[in-house]
Scaffold this active site. Sequence first.
Site, PDB file in Angstrom:
ATOM      1  N   ASN A 150       7.477  -6.172  -1.095  1.00  0.00           N
ATOM      2  CA  ASN A 150       8.329  -4.799  -0.781  1.00  0.00           C
ATOM      3  C   ASN A 150       6.201  -4.558   0.032  1.00  0.00           C
ATOM      4  O   ASN A 150       5.794  -3.839  -0.746  1.00  0.00           O
ATOM      5  CB  ASN A 150       8.633  -3.336  -1.584  1.00  0.00           C
ATOM      6  CG  ASN A 150       8.395  -2.097  -0.254  1.00  0.00           C
ATOM      7  OD1 ASN A 150       7.978  -2.435   1.322  1.00  0.00           O
ATOM      8  ND2 ASN A 150       9.000  -1.565  -0.490  1.00  0.00           N
ATOM      9  N   ARG A 202       5.437  12.720  -2.771  1.00  0.00           N
ATOM     10  CA  ARG A 202       5.953  13.303  -0.904  1.00  0.00           C
ATOM     11  C   ARG A 202       6.984  11.919  -0.675  1.00  0.00           C
ATOM     12  O   ARG A 202       7.367  11.326  -0.964  1.00  0.00           O
ATOM     13  CB  ARG A 202       4.402  13.066  -1.025  1.00  0.00           C
ATOM     14  CG  ARG A 202       3.048  13.878  -0.923  1.00  0.00           C
ATOM     15  CD  ARG A 202       2.475  13.921  -0.281  1.00  0.00           C
ATOM     16  NE  ARG A 202       2.284  14.168   0.715  1.00  0.00           N
ATOM     17  CZ  ARG A 202       1.642  13.564   1.979  1.00  0.00           C
ATOM     18  NH1 ARG A 202       0.552  12.520   1.658  1.00  0.00           N
ATOM     19  NH2 ARG A 202       1.999  13.218   3.694  1.00  0.00           N
ATOM     20  N   PRO A 261       0.553  -0.890   0.037  1.00  0.00           N
ATOM     21  CA  PRO A 261       0.341  -0.400   0.148  1.00  0.00           C
ATOM     22  C   PRO A 261       0.223   1.538   0.651  1.00  0.00           C
ATOM     23  O   PRO A 261       1.655   1.385   1.110  1.00  0.00           O
ATOM     24  CB  PRO A 261      -0.701  -0.543   1.437  1.00  0.00           C
ATOM     25  CG  PRO A 261      -0.178  -0.897   2.041  1.00  0.00           C
ATOM     26  CD  PRO A 261       1.002  -1.930   0.977  1.00  0.00           C
ATOM     27  N   ASN A 262       0.343   2.626  -0.582  1.00  0.00           N
ATOM     28  CA  ASN A 262       1.284   3.778  -0.362  1.00  0.00           C
ATOM     29  C   ASN A 262       2.120   3.972  -1.985  1.00  0.00           C
ATOM     30  O   ASN A 262       2.339   4.674  -2.101  1.00  0.00           O
ATOM     31  CB  ASN A 262       0.695   4.401   0.824  1.00  0.00           C
ATOM     32  CG  ASN A 262      -0.399   4.429   0.937  1.00  0.00           C
ATOM     33  OD1 ASN A 262      -1.801   5.224   0.621  1.00  0.00           O
ATOM     34  ND2 ASN A 262      -0.848   3.906   2.317  1.00  0.00           N
ATOM     35  N   ALA A 271       3.368  -1.128   4.683  1.00  0.00           N
ATOM     36  CA  ALA A 271       3.205  -1.298   5.556  1.00  0.00           C
ATOM     37  C   ALA A 271       2.318  -2.442   6.194  1.00  0.00           C
ATOM     38  O   ALA A 271       2.566  -2.041   7.491  1.00  0.00           O
ATOM     39  CB  ALA A 271       1.855  -0.341   6.332  1.00  0.00           C
ATOM     40  N   TYR A 284      11.736   8.430   1.507  1.00  0.00           N
ATOM     41  CA  TYR A 284      11.824   7.033  -0.207  1.00  0.00           C
ATOM     42  C   TYR A 284      12.339   7.490  -1.229  1.00  0.00           C
ATOM     43  O   TYR A 284      12.053   6.870  -2.036  1.00  0.00           O
ATOM     44  CB  TYR A 284      10.020   7.262  -0.076  1.00  0.00           C
ATOM     45  CG  TYR A 284       9.592   6.755   1.179  1.00  0.00           C
ATOM     46  CD1 TYR A 284      10.094   5.491   1.556  1.00  0.00           C
ATOM     47  CD2 TYR A 284       8.450   7.466   1.364  1.00  0.00           C
ATOM     48  CE1 TYR A 284       9.259   4.654   2.792  1.00  0.00           C
ATOM     49  CE2 TYR A 284       7.549   7.246   3.058  1.00  0.00           C
ATOM     50  CZ  TYR A 284       8.257   6.053   2.925  1.00  0.00           C
ATOM     51  OH  TYR A 284       7.637   5.152   4.844  1.00  0.00           O
ATOM     52  N   ARG A 289      13.634   3.288  11.606  1.00  0.00           N
ATOM     53  CA  ARG A 289      12.431   4.715  12.055  1.00  0.00           C
ATOM     54  C   ARG A 289      11.900   4.688  13.317  1.00  0.00           C
ATOM     55  O   ARG A 289      12.930   4.315  14.302  1.00  0.00           O
ATOM     56  CB  ARG A 289      11.732   4.938  10.895  1.00  0.00           C
ATOM     57  CG  ARG A 289      12.956   4.441  10.278  1.00  0.00           C
ATOM     58  CD  ARG A 289      11.687   4.722   8.686  1.00  0.00           C
ATOM     59  NE  ARG A 289      11.011   5.198   8.034  1.00  0.00           N
ATOM     60  CZ  ARG A 289       9.352   5.528   7.204  1.00  0.00           C
ATOM     61  NH1 ARG A 289      10.010   4.819   6.383  1.00  0.00           N
ATOM     62  NH2 ARG A 289       9.132   6.714   7.472  1.00  0.00           N
ATOM     63  N   HIS A 344      12.895  -2.802   1.179  1.00  0.00           N
ATOM     64  CA  HIS A 344      12.097  -1.238   1.263  1.00  0.00           C
ATOM     65  C   HIS A 344      13.183  -0.067   0.759  1.00  0.00           C
ATOM     66  O   HIS A 344      14.985  -0.481   1.420  1.00  0.00           O
ATOM     67  CB  HIS A 344      12.624  -1.929   2.868  1.00  0.00           C
ATOM     68  CG  HIS A 344      11.545  -2.736   3.759  1.00  0.00           C
ATOM     69  ND1 HIS A 344      10.163  -2.411   3.368  1.00  0.00           N
ATOM     70  CD2 HIS A 344      11.722  -3.780   3.980  1.00  0.00           C
ATOM     71  CE1 HIS A 344       9.746  -3.230   4.419  1.00  0.00           C
ATOM     72  NE2 HIS A 344      10.143  -4.713   4.436  1.00  0.00           N
ATOM     73  N   LEU A 345      12.339   0.593   0.461  1.00  0.00           N
ATOM     74  CA  LEU A 345      13.798   1.723   0.640  1.00  0.00           C
ATOM     75  C   LEU A 345      13.981   2.547   1.296  1.00  0.00           C
ATOM     76  O   LEU A 345      15.311   3.044   1.311  1.00  0.00           O
ATOM     77  CB  LEU A 345      12.505   2.248  -0.430  1.00  0.00           C
ATOM     78  CG  LEU A 345      12.133   2.671  -1.334  1.00  0.00           C
ATOM     79  CD1 LEU A 345      10.426   3.391  -2.140  1.00  0.00           C
ATOM     80  CD2 LEU A 345      12.605   2.459  -2.448  1.00  0.00           C
ATOM     81  N   SER A 346      13.351   2.532   2.895  1.00  0.00           N
ATOM     82  CA  SER A 346      13.903   3.174   3.814  1.00  0.00           C
ATOM     83  C   SER A 346      14.512   2.085   4.464  1.00  0.00           C
ATOM     84  O   SER A 346      14.934   0.985   4.137  1.00  0.00           O
ATOM     85  CB  SER A 346      13.175   4.408   4.465  1.00  0.00           C
ATOM     86  OG  SER A 346      11.930   3.379   5.199  1.00  0.00           O
ATOM     87  N   GLU A 384      12.693  -9.806   0.668  1.00  0.00           N
ATOM     88  CA  GLU A 384      12.100  -8.461   0.717  1.00  0.00           C
ATOM     89  C   GLU A 384      12.672  -7.572   1.016  1.00  0.00           C
ATOM     90  O   GLU A 384      13.951  -7.112   0.826  1.00  0.00           O
ATOM     91  CB  GLU A 384      12.357  -8.467   2.867  1.00  0.00           C
ATOM     92  CG  GLU A 384      11.148  -7.440   3.237  1.00  0.00           C
ATOM     93  CD  GLU A 384      10.966  -7.608   4.946  1.00  0.00           C
ATOM     94  OE1 GLU A 384      12.062  -8.292   5.384  1.00  0.00           O
ATOM     95  OE2 GLU A 384      10.966  -7.024   5.821  1.00  0.00           O
TER      96      GLU A 384
HETATM   97  O1  CA2 Z   1      10.535   1.483   2.972  1.00  0.00           O
HETATM   98  C1  CA2 Z   1      10.073   1.246   2.878  1.00  0.00           C
HETATM   99  O2  CA2 Z   1       9.743   0.601   1.827  1.00  0.00           O
HETATM  100  C2  CA2 Z   1       8.949   0.621   3.386  1.00  0.00           C
HETATM  101  O3  CA2 Z   1       7.646  -0.523   3.107  1.00  0.00           O
HETATM  102  C3  CA2 Z   1       7.795   2.319   2.880  1.00  0.00           C
HETATM  103  C4  CA2 Z   1       6.285   1.900   3.609  1.00  0.00           C
HETATM  104  C5  CA2 Z   1       6.651   2.206   5.184  1.00  0.00           C
HETATM  105  O4  CA2 Z   1       5.377   1.521   5.547  1.00  0.00           O
HETATM  106  C6  CA2 Z   1       7.566   0.825   5.823  1.00  0.00           C
HETATM  107  O5  CA2 Z   1       7.346   0.945   6.660  1.00  0.00           O
HETATM  108  C7  CA2 Z   1       8.875   0.648   4.809  1.00  0.00           C
HETATM  109  C8  CA2 Z   1       5.073   3.089   3.493  1.00  0.00           C
HETATM  110  C9  CA2 Z   1       5.324   3.143   1.779  1.00  0.00           C
HETATM  111  C10 CA2 Z   1       4.427   4.531   1.517  1.00  0.00           C
HETATM  112  O6  CA2 Z   1       5.147   5.038   0.330  1.00  0.00           O
HETATM  113  C11 CA2 Z   1       4.265   6.637   0.859  1.00  0.00           C
HETATM  114  C12 CA2 Z   1       5.447   7.581  -1.067  1.00  0.00           C
HETATM  115  C13 CA2 Z   1       4.833   8.995  -0.545  1.00  0.00           C
HETATM  116  C14 CA2 Z   1       4.163   9.351  -0.314  1.00  0.00           C
HETATM  117  C15 CA2 Z   1       3.174   8.340   0.861  1.00  0.00           C
HETATM  118  C16 CA2 Z   1       4.006   6.817   1.249  1.00  0.00           C
END
Ligand code: CA2
Length: 157
Positions: free
Chosen positions: A77, A21, A13-14, A80, A26, A110, A103-105, A101
């Site tokens: 990925n 944003r 999701p997202n 959340a 990210y 965090r 993740h970007l971050s 698995e």
């Molecule tokens: O770091 C990652 O790839 C995450 O999977 C990204 C998820 C976060 O919940 C994980 O803890 C780490 C969130 C993705 C939401 O991405 C957005 C990008 C731009 C604006 C808002 C949300």
Amino acid sequence: MSDIKPVHVLNGPNLNLLGTREPAVYGRATLADIEALCRETAGRLGAVIVFEQTNHEGVLIDWIQRAGREAGAIVINPAAYTHTSIALLDALKGVDVPAVEVHLSQPAAREPFRAASYAAPAAAGSIAGFGAMGYALAVEAAVRLARARMAEREKGS
Ligand code: CA2
């Protein structure tokens, strides 16, 4: 020697909002940029990808099950759902396909609620904190795992 099945790159999701944003967290790459990077990486290695994104937990579970039938390896990925979804863990455990698995971050650096991952116990390995480049690394790892798995099977048959 036959070639591996496609690598399924599954996004939760997202992640469709990438590039619009939170660039400090990210990066500036859009999901389309990341898809192109994954295709290019797989192509260089002689493999193909299926690339998907969903905002729905059940759809992600359906795609993991489909990957169990149709993929040589999974890159995932779960966004959340990484930190909330036992269904995600069960689905990954339920398929006999190696999963990476990504993740970007770096979630562990965090908020505390991001430290735990329901994907990690079922994954062959995890890549986090390298931004979009992490997807290229994950696709390469997935192709290698799929090839190793296929070589094992061919030796055993
Ligand atoms: O770091 C990652 O790839 C995450 O999977 C990204 C998820 C976060 O919940 C994980 O803890 C780490 C969130 C993705 C939401 O991405 C957005 C990008 C731009 C604006 C808002 C949300």
